[in-house]
Design an enzyme around this catalytic site. Structure first.
Site, short mmCIF file in Angstrom:
data_model
loop_
_atom_site.label_atom_id
_atom_site.label_comp_id
_atom_site.label_asym_id
_atom_site.label_seq_id
_atom_site.Cartn_x
_atom_site.Cartn_y
_atom_site.Cartn_z
NE ARG A 70 44.35 40.13 39.77
CZ ARG A 70 44.96 41.02 39.01
NH1 ARG A 70 46.28 41.14 39.05
NH2 ARG A 70 44.28 41.78 38.19
CE1 TYR A 198 38.99 40.87 47.50
CE2 TYR A 198 40.35 40.49 45.57
CZ TYR A 198 39.15 40.89 46.14
OH TYR A 198 38.12 41.29 45.34
CE LYS A 207 42.66 35.52 37.05
NZ LYS A 207 42.04 36.76 37.34
CG HIS A 227 42.81 36.98 32.32
ND1 HIS A 227 42.95 38.34 32.52
CD2 HIS A 227 41.92 36.58 33.26
CE1 HIS A 227 42.19 38.73 33.53
NE2 HIS A 227 41.55 37.69 33.99
CB SER A 249 41.45 42.38 36.05
OG SER A 249 42.41 41.35 36.00
CB CYS A 251 37.96 44.66 30.79
SG CYS A 251 39.06 45.95 31.41
N GLY A 252 34.87 42.93 31.59
CA GLY A 252 33.66 42.39 30.97
C GLY A 252 33.62 40.91 30.61
CE LYS A 253 38.65 37.79 32.31
NZ LYS A 253 38.89 39.19 32.69
CB THR A 254 31.93 37.76 34.80
OG1 THR A 254 33.19 37.42 35.38
CG2 THR A 254 30.83 36.98 35.50
CG ASN A 255 28.82 41.65 33.14
OD1 ASN A 255 27.62 41.68 33.43
ND2 ASN A 255 29.76 41.99 34.00
CG ASP A 276 39.15 35.00 35.53
OD1 ASP A 276 39.12 36.15 35.04
OD2 ASP A 276 39.98 34.67 36.39
CB SER A 364 32.60 44.16 46.44
OG SER A 364 31.81 44.88 45.52
NE ARG A 365 36.82 40.75 41.72
CZ ARG A 365 37.23 40.59 40.45
NH1 ARG A 365 36.86 39.55 39.77
NH2 ARG A 365 37.99 41.50 39.88
N GLY A 490 24.15 42.72 27.05
CA GLY A 490 23.46 41.82 26.13
C GLY A 490 23.58 42.26 24.68
CG ASN A 492 28.72 43.77 24.47
OD1 ASN A 492 28.64 44.89 23.96
ND2 ASN A 492 29.16 43.59 25.71
P1 GTP Z 1 37.83 39.84 36.28
O1 GTP Z 1 36.98 38.92 37.09
O2 GTP Z 1 38.48 40.90 37.11
O3 GTP Z 1 38.81 39.15 35.42
O4 GTP Z 1 36.84 40.72 35.38
P2 GTP Z 1 35.86 40.47 34.15
O5 GTP Z 1 36.59 40.68 32.87
O6 GTP Z 1 35.12 39.19 34.30
O7 GTP Z 1 34.86 41.71 34.28
P3 GTP Z 1 33.28 41.78 34.56
O8 GTP Z 1 32.45 41.08 33.52
O9 GTP Z 1 33.05 41.36 35.95
O10 GTP Z 1 33.00 43.35 34.40
C1 GTP Z 1 33.62 44.31 35.17
C2 GTP Z 1 32.85 45.60 35.15
O11 GTP Z 1 32.63 46.05 33.81
C3 GTP Z 1 31.48 45.49 35.81
O12 GTP Z 1 31.28 46.61 36.65
C4 GTP Z 1 30.52 45.50 34.65
O13 GTP Z 1 29.28 46.06 35.01
C5 GTP Z 1 31.25 46.31 33.59
N1 GTP Z 1 30.92 45.83 32.22
C6 GTP Z 1 30.91 44.55 31.79
N2 GTP Z 1 30.53 44.45 30.50
C7 GTP Z 1 30.28 45.72 30.09
C8 GTP Z 1 29.84 46.28 28.84
O14 GTP Z 1 29.61 45.60 27.85
N3 GTP Z 1 29.71 47.64 28.80
C9 GTP Z 1 29.97 48.42 29.89
N4 GTP Z 1 29.81 49.74 29.76
N5 GTP Z 1 30.37 47.93 31.09
C10 GTP Z 1 30.53 46.60 31.18
C1 SPV Z 2 41.19 39.41 38.13
O1 SPV Z 2 41.68 40.34 38.80
O2 SPV Z 2 41.45 39.26 36.91
C2 SPV Z 2 40.24 38.47 38.75
C3 SPV Z 2 40.03 38.55 40.21
O3 SPV Z 2 39.68 37.63 38.06
S1 SPV Z 2 41.32 37.76 41.09
O4 SPV Z 2 40.91 36.41 41.40
O5 SPV Z 2 41.50 38.54 42.33
O6 SPV Z 2 42.52 37.74 40.31
MN MN Z 3 40.39 37.69 35.94
#
Ligand code: GTP
Ligand code: SPV
Ligand code: MN
Length: 587
Positions: A70, A198, A207, A227, A249, A251-255, A276, A364-365, A490, A492
């Protein structure tokens, strides 16, 4: 296919006249259409096919190296009054912005096909869902929108019934960063995006619509567009709590949304609602309910492996679009932290050479439909959404922020959200690892003045009777040597368990000036390799650092001038006084 809705037909006609495409394709959202577009992109090299045996129906797209994240510095909110956009946004006068965009879009689709994508953000039958139409000249955008949104005939039907829709106009243009703008007209409910293909710049439902335009609309209508991930946590007793978490972004939402319980908590179940974006509405019973406007994920690839996130690792082995990953000699996708295989070609398609940096781009996504996720919640399509027990803010902080704490009230919780700060990541163009303020993880995404936004958050005290509790977490605290203190992923769930127990009034806590923290023993650390000393650091505050942080937050909030709610500054003052008092006592 065309439409019975005159307003839509005339807009499409007008855009076609302006941009001069060779042909117009109305997207029906069918599988056949998806496959036809894939075929077209395989033929012209926009996509390459990955190993069909191990990654069936998976494709790789390589972005222009100048177009991999972005671009916040080129993203604008164009309101009549500059103050309505606020200093949290770049602003352009709407008339100037229109003039500039007209110049860019003039004839830009010559030789290309123009795709008309009707889409619905949220379950088709939900009164909380909102529709839009994206016009684009990128077939890559179309197939991503197909996986990420409810797109095609059904959405068009709803749009024709309702008569209203958000207008999104997009062209990849020349992919020239000098001719790239992402502009929003919240008062007109429209978006124009030029010069990028992108993710968040180009998939306008995400977004641009579901956060920037929707947040503006939500303020007028009394709801919130955030978000946030949404996850359901089912305890061994069978009680399910839904929580919504706002982290910046990457910082761990998907995970967190796809978390797999550790052995110690194996009898918990976790359901993903969204990874997200959350739209939150007060319901008739005084609760806050959430829907996920999206129906797929555009997630960060690096770091995904069977240990960190087996759900995600398995989810992306089929029916996935990869963007900017590396490939192995067997033509499998590869990324840093995959823990398997070696890269042969990097994300730019060059022979891999460590001297060129990471093999996969750090941003990369993967794009996948949410139904690929084995933790998919069958409530994703529930028109009424799910009730939210807790709201959790968080950021990426080497120090200062403890593992978890609970706000003392809704008003204090709004301050906690407003005070969120985080290290910048590769999700946006710019330097990585710099601390910046990112209130509610919405710095790049709030479509109006943050002062008004904070006031809107505070107003939920009057809108709902059963307000969720508010928490703050930090998975990213580091030792001096750069190692993470907390195992994360996990594990967490151990922290989320405390959060739920606090909601159920059955967990203990210690009161501090910044909020309620667990005692070290309140977090279950059985079988974890973590020292008492580290747990001590994670569950305590450094009063001096917190005071400095609170002073700087006060200055930041005052920066929004008269629009900063007094009630928020009062909260800041209360926390600051308590910290000062505690410091005075200690000395
Ligand atoms: P956007 O899609 O950009 O909004 O991101 P998101 O908040 O969904 O982040 P995502 O879960 O994809 O995590 C981003 C990065 O943080 C990845 O490289 C993960 O491996 C790392 N990460 C996620 N959860 C943790 C955690 O609990 N601890 C650590 N150390 N790293 C984490
Ligand atoms: C973010 O950057 O918070 C994302 C990826 O979720 S994007 O769709 O590029 O905004
Ligand atoms: Mn996002």
């Amino acid at each position: 296919m065309t439409t019975t809705l005159a307003a839509l037909q005339s807009w499409v006609d007008q855009v076609a006249t302006q941009t001069q495409p060779d042909s117009i394709h109305w997207c029906d959202g069918s599988e056949a259409e998806y496959q036809q577009l894939v075929k077209l992109m395989l033929a012209d090299g926009t996509l390459t096919k990955l190993n069909e045996k191990t990654y069936p129906n998976c494709y790789l797209h390589r972005s222009d190296p100048n177009d991999v994240a972005r671009v916040e510095h080129l993203t604008y909110v164009c309101t009549e009054d500059e103050d309505d956009a606020g200093q949290n946004n770049n602003w352009m006068n709407p008339a100037d912005a229109h003039a500039r965009m007209v110049g860019l879009f003039e004839g830009c689709m010559r030789g290309r096909t123009m795709y008309v994508i009707p889409y619905c953000m949220g379950p088709i039958g939900s009164c909380f869902a909102r529709c839009g139409v994206e016009i684009t000249d990128s077939p890559y955008v179309v197939i991503n929108m197909k996986l990420m949104t409810r797109m095609g005939s059904q959405a068009l039907e709803r749009i024709e019934k309702e008569g209203t829709f958000v207008r999104g106009l997009h062209s990849t243009g020349e992919l020239d960063p000098e001719r790239r703008f992402i502009v929003h007209f919240p008062e007109e409910r429209s978006i124009m995006s030029y010069g990028s293909g992108y993710g968040g710049n180009a998939l306008l439902g995400k977004k641009c619509h579901a956060l920037r335009i929707a947040s503006y609309q939500a303020r007028e209508e009394g709801w919130l567009a955030e978000h946030m991930l949404i996850v359901g946590l089912e305890s061994p007793e069978g009680a399910v709590h839904y929580i919504a978490c706002a982290f910046p972004s990457a910082c761990g939402k998907t995970n967190l949304a796809m978390l797999i319980p550790p052995e110690e908590l194996h009898d918990w179940k976790v359901w993903t609602l969204g990874d997200d974006i959350a739209w939150l509405h007060p319901d008739d019973t005084g609760k806050l309910r959430a829907i996920n406007p999206e129906s797929g994920y555009f997630g960060v690839v690096p770091g995904t492996n069977p240990k960190t996130n087996k759900n995600a690792y398995d989810m992306i082995t089929h029916d996935t679009i990869f963007t900017n990953v590396a490939t192995t000699a067997d033509n499998e996708p590869w990324w840093e932290g995959k823990k398997e295989g070696t890269p042969a070609k990097d994300w730019q398609g060059r022979d891999y050479d460590a001297a060129n940096g990471p093999a996969a781009h750090p941003n990369s996504r993967f794009t996948v439909a949410a139904t690929n996720n084995r933790a998919y919640s069958n409530l994703c399509d529930a028109p009424e959404g799910v009730p939210i027990s807790a709201i959790v803010f968080g950021g990426r902080r080497k120090n200062v922020a403890p593992l978890v704490y609970e706000a003392k009230s809704w008003e204090h919780g709004v301050l906690v959200g407003a005070g969120t700060a985080s290290e910048t990541t590769a999700a946006m163009v710019g330097e990585v690892g710099v601390i910046r303020r990112d209130p509610m993880a919405m710095k790049p995404f709030c479509g109006y003045n943050f002062g008004d936004y904070f006031a809107h958050w505070l107003s939920f005290r009057e809108r709902t009777t059963h307000l969720p509790k508010i928490f703050h977490v930090n998975w990213f605290r580091q030792h001096e040597n750069g190692e993470f203190m907390w195992p994360g992923f996990g594990e967490n769930l151990r922290v989320l368990q405390w959060i739920i127990d606090r909601c159920e009034h059955r967990a203990d806590a210690q009161e501090t000036p910044i909020g309620f923290l667990p005692h070290p023993c309140d977090i279950d650390t059985k079988d974890l390799d973590i020292s008492e000393e580290t747990m001590g650091i994670l569950t305590s505050i450094n009063t001096r650092q917190c005071r400095d942080e609170t002073i700087s937050l006060g200055k930041y909030l005052e920066g929004f001038g008269e629009r900063t709610p007094k009630a928020l500054l009062d909260q800041q003052r209360i926390v600051l006084d308590a910290l000062s008092e505690s410091l005075a006592k200690a000395s």
